[in-house]
Write an enzyme that holds these catalytic residues in place. Structure first.
Site, PDB file in Angstrom:
ATOM      1  N   ASP A 158      13.908  -3.356  13.867  1.00 34.55           N
ATOM      2  CA  ASP A 158      14.858  -2.455  13.200  1.00 34.55           C
ATOM      3  C   ASP A 158      14.328  -1.029  13.312  1.00 34.55           C
ATOM      4  O   ASP A 158      14.239  -0.287  12.332  1.00 34.55           O
ATOM      5  CB  ASP A 158      15.013  -2.861  11.729  1.00 34.55           C
ATOM      6  CG  ASP A 158      16.241  -2.227  11.071  1.00 34.55           C
ATOM      7  OD1 ASP A 158      17.050  -1.605  11.778  1.00 34.55           O
ATOM      8  OD2 ASP A 158      16.385  -2.353   9.838  1.00 34.55           O
ATOM      9  N   GLU A 192       0.850  -1.186   0.000  1.00 33.61           N
ATOM     10  CA  GLU A 192       0.000   0.000   0.000  1.00 33.61           C
ATOM     11  C   GLU A 192       0.893   1.247   0.000  1.00 33.61           C
ATOM     12  O   GLU A 192       1.881   1.317   0.737  1.00 33.61           O
ATOM     13  CB  GLU A 192      -0.861  -0.026   1.263  1.00 33.61           C
ATOM     14  CG  GLU A 192      -1.663   1.224   1.529  1.00 33.61           C
ATOM     15  CD  GLU A 192      -2.292   1.203   2.916  1.00 33.61           C
ATOM     16  OE1 GLU A 192      -3.189   2.035   3.161  1.00 33.61           O
ATOM     17  OE2 GLU A 192      -1.891   0.355   3.753  1.00 33.61           O
ATOM     18  N   LEU A 250       1.475   4.844   1.150  1.00 34.32           N
ATOM     19  CA  LEU A 250       0.993   5.763   2.173  1.00 34.32           C
ATOM     20  C   LEU A 250       1.592   7.142   1.924  1.00 34.32           C
ATOM     21  O   LEU A 250       2.814   7.275   1.771  1.00 34.32           O
ATOM     22  CB  LEU A 250       1.376   5.268   3.576  1.00 34.32           C
ATOM     23  CG  LEU A 250       0.775   3.920   3.992  1.00 34.32           C
ATOM     24  CD1 LEU A 250       1.275   3.524   5.375  1.00 34.32           C
ATOM     25  CD2 LEU A 250      -0.750   3.985   3.981  1.00 34.32           C
TER      26      LEU A 250
END
Length: 294
Positions: free
Chosen positions: A198, A94, A96
């Site tokens: 991370d 997706e 964003l």
């Protein structure tokens, strides 16, 4: 990769809606994959591309994003599809529209991260291995956190460093640290919390509504202090973030020394990926940790 035919067809097949991109824009900032914004008149996707043998890395990244996403805590870019052909592997996410100023609700970031850390499992590790950067990250499950960290985090990175030609002081200090690793967990019993894995400043942002978004995870279940420690590397987060997180989920008093142990993993990984001055930094960190034991 100039031929987008397979990727476009894969997006169409997966979403069930025809997709014919009118604009493909390269996105900079990453050092492992090529990244692109691919859009038609109605939809836009974020596409990562790498060598064909990189598909397992993308599969693990998608699984990690889904692991976080299903907690309904931190927002993630939803994985759409991933596959490979003879030339390349890809991961479609997706797209964003993130806040270009990188500003948003810090208190919400802290609260949602704390909520994610309260998602727990029975054992440390994860159901699959993944990567930290482009380095394999071993997630064999273990009920003993100190053993997990010693074997699958520090020990693994030290082995890679030796294979990469880093001998001498680094290995001598590393061997001593591995032998005495349990010292740092005396009187402290962490639980297996869901970690981003991370979580540095380059792997989170805010959407245009100011809501926090995380991406590029290296997911596993471990001591939540490891996530918080990582936020202090490479620029760090704001003081308001740490205050808000501690308010939501207080940290143990031993965090200030254990964070060095946890961040050593990432510095060793950077040594193995990039070389340079990370060796000296790793040796300094190991010396600091060993000084606590004497």
């Amino acid at each position: 990769m100039n031929d987008w035919t397979d990727i476009v067809k894969h997006i169409t097949d997966t979403t069930g809606q025809p997709f014919e991109p009118k604009k493909i824009t390269a996105i900079g900032g990453g050092c492992i994959n090529q990244a692109f914004c691919v859009a038609d008149d109605k939809r836009c996707f974020f596409v990562k591309i790498n060598h064909a043998d990189s598909l397992p890395m993308f599969e693990a990244e998608a699984a990690g994003l889904n692991e976080i996403g299903q907690t309904n805590t931190l927002r993630i870019p939803q994985p759409i599809c991933w596959n490979r052909n003879a030339h390349a592997a890809w991961l479609v996410l997706e797209y964003l529209d993130l806040n270009s100023r990188g500003t948003g609700n810090v208190n919400e970031l802290a609260a949602r991260l704390a909520a994610m850390h309260r998602v727990q499992m029975q054992q440390f590790g994860w159901i699959r291995d993944n990567t930290i950067g482009s380095t394999p990250q071993i997630n064999i499950q273990n009920s003993d956190w100190a053993s997990f960290w010693r074997t699958h985090r520090l020990g693994y990175q030290l082995k890679l460093a030796k294979q990469n030609g880093h001998h001498g002081t680094l290995q001598n200090l590393g061997a001593r640290l591995l032998e005495d690793c349990d010292y740092f967990f005396a009187g402290y019993t962490p639980v297996p919390s869901l970690l981003h894995g991370d979580l540095w400043s380059g792997n989170f942002s805010y959407d245009n509504a100011g809501r926090p978004v995380v991406f590029d995870p290296a997911v596993y279940y471990g001591d939540r202090e490891a996530d918080i420690a990582m936020t202090e590397l490479f620029g760090g987060f704001s003081g308001q973030f740490y205050s808000a997180y501690r308010h939501e989920y207080p940290l143990d008093s031993g965090y200030n020394i254990r964070k060095i142990l946890y961040n050593l993993y990432h510095i060793l990984n950077h040594l193995n990926l990039f070389g340079g001055g990370y060796r000296h930094q790793a040796e300094q960190m190991m010396g600091c940790l060993l000084a606590e034991i004497r």
